[in-house]
Enzyme design. Structure first.
Site, mmCIF file in Angstrom:
data_model
loop_
_atom_site.group_PDB
_atom_site.id
_atom_site.type_symbol
_atom_site.label_atom_id
_atom_site.label_comp_id
_atom_site.label_asym_id
_atom_site.label_seq_id
_atom_site.Cartn_x
_atom_site.Cartn_y
_atom_site.Cartn_z
ATOM 1 N N ASP A 1 0.988 -3.614 0.162
ATOM 2 C CA ASP A 1 2.005 -3.569 1.211
ATOM 3 C C ASP A 1 1.433 -3.142 2.552
ATOM 4 O O ASP A 1 1.894 -3.583 3.607
ATOM 5 C CB ASP A 1 3.114 -2.561 0.844
ATOM 6 C CG ASP A 1 4.029 -3.058 -0.246
ATOM 7 O OD1 ASP A 1 4.001 -4.261 -0.551
ATOM 8 O OD2 ASP A 1 4.788 -2.233 -0.796
ATOM 9 N N GLN B 1 -11.934 -1.128 0.743
ATOM 10 C CA GLN B 1 -13.382 -1.023 0.875
ATOM 11 C C GLN B 1 -13.837 -1.410 2.274
ATOM 12 O O GLN B 1 -14.899 -0.985 2.736
ATOM 13 C CB GLN B 1 -14.107 -1.881 -0.162
ATOM 14 C CG GLN B 1 -15.616 -1.616 -0.192
ATOM 15 C CD GLN B 1 -16.354 -2.464 -1.211
ATOM 16 O OE1 GLN B 1 -15.778 -3.352 -1.842
ATOM 17 N NE2 GLN B 1 -17.637 -2.205 -1.387
ATOM 18 N N ASP C 1 7.688 -1.077 7.280
ATOM 19 C CA ASP C 1 7.305 -2.032 8.328
ATOM 20 C C ASP C 1 5.815 -1.871 8.625
ATOM 21 O O ASP C 1 5.428 -1.260 9.616
ATOM 22 C CB ASP C 1 8.130 -1.788 9.596
ATOM 23 C CG ASP C 1 7.902 -2.847 10.666
ATOM 24 O OD1 ASP C 1 7.091 -3.771 10.426
ATOM 25 O OD2 ASP C 1 8.529 -2.752 11.735
ATOM 26 N N LEU D 1 -12.048 -5.314 -1.106
ATOM 27 C CA LEU D 1 -12.507 -6.001 -2.314
ATOM 28 C C LEU D 1 -11.709 -7.288 -2.530
ATOM 29 O O LEU D 1 -10.484 -7.284 -2.411
ATOM 30 C CB LEU D 1 -12.344 -5.071 -3.511
ATOM 31 C CG LEU D 1 -12.774 -5.603 -4.878
ATOM 32 C CD1 LEU D 1 -14.286 -5.775 -4.932
ATOM 33 C CD2 LEU D 1 -12.301 -4.657 -5.978
#
Length: 296
Positions: A265, A84, A279, A17
């Site tokens: 993240d 999405q 990571d 999205l």
């Protein structure tokens, strides 16, 4: 250039999205595409409607896949979808499994998002609040379209209500009835890895106090946003990334569902500011190695 990440089939990166390829000079897949390419992989970040239904985005993705196959001469592609984008990828694979070698869901709402359910209850259709919410979404999508420099195709349609419905628990349940490939038979379980010649994988993260809110995430406002959004969860309270629940993300072979990564993240946003010890780029390079080992 090394070839340790050179998969047999191209990697097609599908955003979620309000997704994009590149806003001015900033890429959606920050540091990920460049690292995969350094390892010899052929990588294609693609654009679909920033705000629309999974089915509309899926049809757009199929057009992009066909273009990439023409350009590269490859027989299939490996789809990697975030949020999405995972549903969009599943749609394409369900409709044209002959063109898809694998689908990888990265924090995909494969059983819906409790955040989308909350927004539906709090901003009912036909209300002023809903019109204001939709207006802000259209404004953000329009602004990003103006700043988009990585996509040069035709103007893509926007439909806020269709997008929202596609992400609710009810909407995804309807989608799953039509596209069940790779779904677990039991809540929190794993699904079949190989269906109709397509391999299915998934991974996701969770908010973890003392880890995901530490390190460089102390400087990242999107982590605060995810922590606020997490308060809307009831079924998977304490087990979500702020937008998608841990078990809701499961698809095919679950590589991991508890990485200390919020919803941004996990694709190395923003500017690679992630939590302590995280990571996310490594997850993508390891997966390229996994796909290569599987002959994909």
């Amino acid at each position: 250039m090394t070839q340790e990440l050179a998969t047999r089939y191209p990697l097609v990166m599908v955003p979620g999205l309000l997704g994009f390829v590149r806003v001015v000079v900033y890429p959606y897949w920050f540091g990920i595409v460049s690292r995969l390419r350094q390892g010899g992989a052929k990588v294609f970040p693609v654009m679909v409607s920033a705000v629309n239904s999974t089915e509309v985005c899926g049809e757009q993705l199929l057009q992009q896949i066909e273009r990439i196959l023409r350009e590269t001469g490859a027989a299939k592609v490996n789809l990697i979808g975030h949020s999405q984008g995972a549903l969009t990828s599943r749609y394409a694979a369900a409709k044209r499994p002959d063109l898809v070698a694998s689908v990888t869901s990265v924090a995909g709402p494969n059983h819906g998002s409790e955040l989308a359910d909350y927004l539906g209850r709090s901003f009912p259709l036909g209300t002023v609040r809903r019109r204001l919410l939709n207006g802000s979404m259209r404004l953000m999508a329009g602004l990003m379209r103006l700043l988009e420099t990585g996509y040069r195709g035709p103007k893509l349609p926007i439909d806020v209500d269709a997008s929202h419905q596609s992400l609710t628990t009810e909407g995804v349940a309807l989608f799953n009835h039509r596209c069940p490939q790779g779904l677990p038979e039991t809540w929190g379980g794993q699904g079949e890895e190989l269906v109709n010649g397509v391999r299915y994988y998934s991974w996701s993260g969770t908010l973890q106090p003392g880890r995901s809110d530490r390190g460089r995430n102390r400087l990242d406002g999107t982590n605060v946003t995810c922590r606020l959004f997490a308060r809307t969860f009831t079924r998977e309270v304490g087990h979500c990334d702020g937008m998608v629940g841990r078990f809701s993300s499961h698809l095919g072979t679950v590589i991991g569902d508890d990485y200390p990564l919020d919803h941004f993240d996990i694709v190395n946003q923003t500017l690679g500011l992630v939590g302590k010890g995280a990571d996310p780029v490594r997850l993508f390079t390891e997966h390229a190695e996994r796909l290569k080992a599987a002959g994909l």
